[in-house]
Design a protein around this motif. Structure first.
Motif, short mmCIF file in Angstrom:
data_model
loop_
_atom_site.label_atom_id
_atom_site.label_comp_id
_atom_site.label_asym_id
_atom_site.label_seq_id
_atom_site.Cartn_x
_atom_site.Cartn_y
_atom_site.Cartn_z
N VAL A 321 0.86 -1.18 0.00
CA VAL A 321 0.00 0.00 0.00
C VAL A 321 0.90 1.23 0.00
N ARG A 322 0.41 2.26 -0.62
CA ARG A 322 1.17 3.50 -0.65
C ARG A 322 0.87 4.28 0.63
N ALA A 323 1.90 4.66 1.32
CA ALA A 323 1.76 5.40 2.57
C ALA A 323 2.42 6.76 2.45
N ASN A 324 2.02 7.67 3.30
CA ASN A 324 2.64 9.00 3.33
C ASN A 324 2.62 9.68 1.96
N ALA A 325 1.47 9.66 1.34
CA ALA A 325 1.37 10.17 -0.04
C ALA A 325 1.78 11.63 -0.14
N ALA A 331 6.35 6.65 0.51
CA ALA A 331 6.78 5.29 0.83
C ALA A 331 5.69 4.28 0.51
N TYR A 332 6.11 3.03 0.35
CA TYR A 332 5.21 1.90 0.21
C TYR A 332 5.48 0.94 1.35
N THR A 333 4.42 0.28 1.84
CA THR A 333 4.59 -0.68 2.92
C THR A 333 3.83 -1.96 2.61
N PHE A 334 4.33 -3.10 3.12
CA PHE A 334 3.69 -4.39 2.93
C PHE A 334 2.36 -4.44 3.66
N LYS A 335 1.37 -5.08 3.04
CA LYS A 335 0.11 -5.28 3.73
C LYS A 335 0.25 -6.31 4.85
#
Length: 478
Positions: A321-325, A331-335
């Motif tokens: 998922v895309r985080a801190n857009a 950043a991207y983080t694992f689900k």
């Protein structure tokens, strides 16, 4: 009448004196960064021909200047023609670069007659640091101190890499050369020739040329394919530098096309074919060079990044998922969290040539490690390349547990990644904050990068010179 003229011409042809002039330097070659390319064979075109970008065939005469010709005259001119999208020979010949200037700049100090030869790596390094004048500014031959010519920055090359190691004698030698050519880049090779190389001279092929003139395909093959002598005693004393300008998987069962520097009466108008099998056997060195595009906005960078866990056979691509857009560092983080011992690999699809770097950190230890480039590979990645990072081998999650970070950096210029890693480790605070502090304004602002929503990656509407595009990935390690 045509037949009589041909016979008259063939019997009057000169014997010819063919020079070489490439120095073998295994230590230098082995120490050079190697291109990282994992492009599958089946995804490469079956045929590439870059001769449309080549200048008129040159004759080095009796001088040992093949390195200056292959690197300066052929490779550098072809890269410039491709950059300017020039395909008319008359236009390409106007921008030819001077082989004599390059040779004189790198030849041994004792070489007053231009006969001792030169090292391909030294020629490429000179091009990277200095550039070259045009052939019209210093013609060939010119075995004297170089003319005082101001060299232009746009005549330099951006960088260069070796394509394979000396011991890579299997398919890697063929595949990496084909991959470079598929990027529309000529390849300069250092080859150990045999006396059979002279078999393609005009005098030694006069009968075959006569038959080819009247339509014999067999005779045409005899003047266009080099068939190396198998007797080791026929090895010539010097190596020879040549420029590879294409390949064809069907020609002679699979062969590369090269241009020589012995004039257009040698071989097939100065060109010849070398089968893949002979290429693997006789080509010792292989180099690819890069130049900056004239207009970077016409070919902006696009990157797709995936991560798989498991084995190469059963591995599955993980959802992110895309985080801190709207943060300074998108950043991207694992689900899903991942357990210690989980094997994984990253794969990247890169649309254009770019420098790629990969570093990793664990939030618990707060220590940053460089993962790529490694094992003497170059960070410079070619156009339309798919590769596994940091290598073909799987990585494994090891303790301590906590948040894992991987930072991928994409740049149009080489960067001092070791220096940056050192500064990151000296900084305080969470890993993303240390990245911002260390790189500062060298990072391209997130507003100018189109980060993808449902998968890791980005594309740029306009490539920014001198700025670094960051792509941060995190994982909950349990």
């Amino acid at each position: 009448m045509k037949k009589l003229l041909l016979i008259f011409f063939l019997f009057r042809c000169p014997v010819g004196v063919f020079a070489q002039g490439m120095m073998f330097n295994d230590n230098t070659y082995q120490g050079m960064p190697q291109k990282r390319s994992a492009q599958a064979v089946r995804s490469l075109p079956s045929r590439i021909d870059l001769s449309v970008y080549a200048p008129s065939v040159m004759d080095q005469g009796e001088l040992g200047t093949c390195v200056g010709v292959s690197v300066g005259y052929y490779m550098r001119t072809m890269l410039e023609a491709q950059r300017r999208r020039l395909t008319k020979k008359i236009e390409i010949d106007k921008l030819r670069f001077s082989p004599s200037f390059l040779y004189n700049s790198i030849k041994p100090l004792t070489d007053n007659t231009c006969m001792l030869g030169a090292d391909i790596a030294e020629a490429l390094e000179y091009l990277k640091q200095n550039g070259l004048p045009k052939l019209s500014e210093q013609p060939y031959p010119y075995c004297a101190p170089n003319k005082p010519i101001a060299l232009k920055n746009d005549s330099k090359i951006l960088d260069y890499v070796k394509l394979f190691g000396i011991t890579d004698r299997e398919e890697n030698v063929v595949v990496t050369t084909k991959k470079a050519l598929s990027e529309l880049s000529p390849v300069v090779v250092g080859i150990q020739t045999t006396s059979s190389f002279n078999d393609l001279s005009l005098r030694n092929t006069f009968f075959s040329r006569g038959m080819a003139f009247f339509g014999s395909s067999t005779a045409q093959a005899q003047i266009s394919q080099w068939k190396p002598a198998t007797n080791a005693s026929t090895t010539l004393s010097y190596g020879h530098a040549l420029c590879v300008i294409g390949y064809d998987d069907k020609k002679f069962g699979g062969a590369f096309r090269l241009v020589n520097s012995w004039g257009d009466s040698w071989g097939e108008s100065g060109y010849f074919w070398m089968t893949y099998a002979d290429y693997k056997k006789y080509v010792k060195y292989g180099y690819q060079a890069y130049i900056e595009p004239l207009n970077v906005a016409q070919n902006a960078l696009s990157v797709d990044l995936t991560i798989s866990v498991g084995t190469f056979v059963t591995g599955t691509q993980e959802e992110v998922v895309r985080a801190n857009a709207n943060a300074k560092l998108t950043a991207y983080t694992f689900k899903k969290p991942q357990r210690t011992g989980t094997p994984y690999k990253f794969s990247a699809n890169v649309s254009k040539q770019t420098y790629v770097y990969m570093i990793a950190a664990n939030a618990t230890e707060n220590i940053t490690t460089k993962l790529f480039p490694n094992n003497n590979f170059s960070p410079l990645i070619g156009t339309n390349t798919k590769l596994d990072l940091p290598s073909d081998e799987l990585l494994t999650l090891i303790d301590p547990k906590g948040t894992e970070y991987w930072l991928f950096l994409f740049s149009d210029k080489a960067i001092d990644i070791d220096g940056y890693v050192k500064k990151i480790n000296e900084a305080k605070g969470p890993f993303p904050d240390r990245i911002i502090e260390t790189f500062g304004d060298t990072l391209l602002p997130y507003q100018q990068v189109n980060y993808k929503e449902k998968k890791m990656g980005f594309f740029l509407k306009n490539q920014q010179r001198g700025r670094i595009v960051p792509l941060l990935v995190s994982m909950n390690h349990i």
